[in-house]
Design a protein around this motif. Sequence first.
Motif, PDB file in Angstrom:
ATOM      1  N   ARG A 147     128.966   2.202  65.851  1.00 22.63           N
ATOM      2  CA  ARG A 147     129.491   0.898  66.286  1.00 22.63           C
ATOM      3  C   ARG A 147     130.927   1.083  66.776  1.00 22.63           C
ATOM      4  NH1 ARG A 147     130.155  -2.008  60.307  1.00 22.63           N
ATOM      5  NH2 ARG A 147     131.974  -0.827  59.620  1.00 22.63           N
ATOM      6  N   CYS A 149     134.927  -0.187  66.808  1.00 15.62           N
ATOM      7  CA  CYS A 149     135.815  -0.655  65.742  1.00 15.62           C
ATOM      8  C   CYS A 149     137.139  -1.028  66.392  1.00 15.62           C
ATOM      9  CB  CYS A 149     136.001   0.455  64.703  1.00 15.62           C
ATOM     10  SG  CYS A 149     137.107   0.028  63.341  1.00 15.62           S
ATOM     11  N   LYS A 154     141.066  -1.909  60.774  1.00 20.90           N
ATOM     12  CA  LYS A 154     139.801  -2.614  60.539  1.00 20.90           C
ATOM     13  C   LYS A 154     138.709  -1.648  60.085  1.00 20.90           C
ATOM     14  CE  LYS A 154     141.433  -6.527  62.006  1.00 20.90           C
ATOM     15  NZ  LYS A 154     141.948  -7.425  60.935  1.00 20.90           N
ATOM     16  N   GLN A 181     141.177  -0.290  56.439  1.00 22.60           N
ATOM     17  CA  GLN A 181     140.943  -1.534  55.707  1.00 22.60           C
ATOM     18  C   GLN A 181     140.321  -1.291  54.336  1.00 22.60           C
ATOM     19  OE1 GLN A 181     137.965  -4.704  57.068  1.00 22.60           O
ATOM     20  NE2 GLN A 181     139.877  -5.809  57.213  1.00 22.60           N
TER      21      GLN A 181
ATOM     22  N   TYR B  29     120.849  -9.782  53.903  1.00 21.55           N
ATOM     23  CA  TYR B  29     122.136  -9.485  54.543  1.00 21.55           C
ATOM     24  C   TYR B  29     122.482  -7.994  54.566  1.00 21.55           C
ATOM     25  CZ  TYR B  29     123.264 -14.479  54.665  1.00 21.55           C
ATOM     26  OH  TYR B  29     123.270 -15.819  54.934  1.00 21.55           O
ATOM     27  N   GLY B  33     125.092  -6.406  59.364  1.00 16.51           N
ATOM     28  CA  GLY B  33     126.325  -6.661  60.110  1.00 16.51           C
ATOM     29  C   GLY B  33     127.052  -7.926  59.694  1.00 16.51           C
ATOM     30  N   VAL B  34     127.044  -8.268  58.397  1.00 13.98           N
ATOM     31  CA  VAL B  34     127.777  -9.462  57.941  1.00 13.98           C
ATOM     32  C   VAL B  34     129.279  -9.246  58.103  1.00 13.98           C
ATOM     33  CG1 VAL B  34     126.042 -10.230  56.301  1.00 13.98           C
ATOM     34  CG2 VAL B  34     127.829  -8.669  55.529  1.00 13.98           C
ATOM     35  N   SER B  35     129.998 -10.313  58.409  1.00 17.32           N
ATOM     36  CA  SER B  35     131.446 -10.191  58.542  1.00 17.32           C
ATOM     37  C   SER B  35     132.074 -10.186  57.152  1.00 17.32           C
ATOM     38  CB  SER B  35     132.010 -11.312  59.400  1.00 17.32           C
ATOM     39  OG  SER B  35     131.874 -12.532  58.730  1.00 17.32           O
ATOM     40  N   VAL B  36     133.222  -9.536  57.058  1.00 19.33           N
ATOM     41  CA  VAL B  36     133.868  -9.279  55.782  1.00 19.33           C
ATOM     42  C   VAL B  36     135.198 -10.016  55.744  1.00 19.33           C
ATOM     43  CG1 VAL B  36     134.848  -7.479  54.313  1.00 19.33           C
ATOM     44  CG2 VAL B  36     132.810  -6.989  55.713  1.00 19.33           C
ATOM     45  N   ASP B  37     135.421 -10.815  54.698  1.00 20.42           N
ATOM     46  CA  ASP B  37     136.737 -11.409  54.470  1.00 20.42           C
ATOM     47  C   ASP B  37     137.450 -10.604  53.400  1.00 20.42           C
ATOM     48  OD1 ASP B  37     136.133 -13.496  56.226  1.00 20.42           O
ATOM     49  OD2 ASP B  37     135.215 -14.680  54.627  1.00 20.42           O
ATOM     50  N   THR B  46     131.748 -11.330  51.193  1.00 15.08           N
ATOM     51  CA  THR B  46     130.897 -11.684  52.333  1.00 15.08           C
ATOM     52  C   THR B  46     130.123 -12.957  52.008  1.00 15.08           C
ATOM     53  OG1 THR B  46     128.866 -10.592  51.629  1.00 15.08           O
ATOM     54  CG2 THR B  46     130.514  -9.208  52.713  1.00 15.08           C
ATOM     55  N   ILE B  97     128.792  -3.634  51.901  1.00 18.96           N
ATOM     56  CA  ILE B  97     129.290  -3.735  53.276  1.00 18.96           C
ATOM     57  C   ILE B  97     128.952  -2.484  54.087  1.00 18.96           C
ATOM     58  CG2 ILE B  97     131.420  -3.726  54.627  1.00 18.96           C
ATOM     59  CD1 ILE B  97     132.661  -5.431  52.357  1.00 18.96           C
TER      60      ILE B  97
END
Lengths: 262, 262
Positions: A147, A149, A154, A181, B29, B33-37, B46, B97
């Motif tokens: 992927r 980045c 990040k 990150q 999930y 590709g879940v977004s990460v906080d 997530t 993740i």
Amino acid sequence: MSAPAACSPEFINLAHRMADAGGEIARKYFRAGVSVDIKDDASPVTVADREIEAVLRDLIEAAYPAHGIFGEEQDTVRLDSEHIWVLDPIDGTRSFIAGVPLFGILICLLTNGRPVLGVLDQPILRERWIGAVGHGTKLNGAPVQVRSCAGLDKAMMFTTSPDMFRDETDVQYGRLRESVQLVRHGADCYAAGLLASGHADLMVEGSMQPYDYLPLVPVIENAGGIATDWSGAPLSLESDGLMVAAGDAAVHAAALARLAGS
Amino acid sequence: MSAPAACSPEFINLAHRMADAGGEIARKYFRAGVSVDIKDDASPVTVADREIEAVLRDLIEAAYPAHGIFGEEQDTVRLDSEHIWVLDPIDGTRSFIAGVPLFGILICLLTNGRPVLGVLDQPILRERWIGAVGHGTKLNGAPVQVRSCAGLDKAMMFTTSPDMFRDETDVQYGRLRESVQLVRHGADCYAAGLLASGHADLMVEGSMQPYDYLPLVPVIENAGGIATDWSGAPLSLESDGLMVAAGDAAVHAAALARLAGS
């Protein structure tokens, strides 16, 4: 250097047969209470490592008796051959011993010194990444891709253990770790599969032997990633055991720069 | 203190239903590709963490509206209850993740402040350890047992990351690490399952929250192991986030002694 020719499908077929045979042995001994020997370099080894390497060598000798072999547990043979197989019967022996299904059977074919075929097989999860020049990288037969980045800050980075680094490399690694990150430890070779499949961004390792890093190079490169030593030079039998691999070329360049101190 | 009474099978049934529901969400999930906080404490979270905890809470509220709940992602409720559920929807979010199937859904029931039921569920490998007072510890329904260990110098130790330790605890951890045979990083809660099943000997962690360590206590103790803080005291909601667990009582005592400096 010219680009290497596509890897022969016959070699890919042999690599599958080798991984099949090795995986059967690994499954037999996993979580079965095998005894552990500690080698002179303080690394652990079990009967599974030894049996798997012996079977892999037998398959190579039967198919291509002129090919060279460089493996972890037995002596090197025919290193002057055009084709050399590089074998790690169990990468991540600590995981194997402790019942963690993240170890891998690693197989590489070097042609004229360049890694043209790499296998990372996880026999418990039955996940097999195979990357070969001209064939891309596949996980259980399905093509995978690294992927992009957005930047080093990040990046999700894998490093098996910070204990691998000492003195100067510890300082270099520390700089890089502060720049990313997230860091996750303990994945050994499995991190290369996750990188090739686009689930992680960066992999930084040290204290590696050629059988640890060479099989990972075709898995990563043929998925669109980059794997080099810490100076950015291609990995070969003669590398110094330090590897940095990334899915995104800009992140790879930024990681090299952080390791170098800029 | 008297020994706690056997855990009610009704509570065990609820815990299974909670793990079933959480596992479905985790599988949806995982590697998707879940977004990460990144939270204020620099830990990642997530949508999967949040959805799972919400579902677990709903199941508790529906079955036992008087019970307390202490979870990672939402506010604590009814901490004065006799029964308190302690929840970590995804322990090992870094693994989740990055596509590593070693994270866990953790569920604990405290009765009068003591952990009487613990679940460690790995939804990708479909491995569920459940330990409960009076019921032993089972992995997918089969009883498991810790193993004996001949001494600290023969111990296989798990520690998620040496980065968890700072200053004094880093010195203490360093002493212990030098005393064991092998160390493996990056397993998070999964190490407790391997300890309970007799594949590892020692687990040392720091910077933990109650939802990280309390669910592991019944898994380890009801398999015959010991889990305490670094002073040897029982783990509770008020512990300081340092845990040492072992399968063998003598190894646990030796580890405590090394941490203390003797």
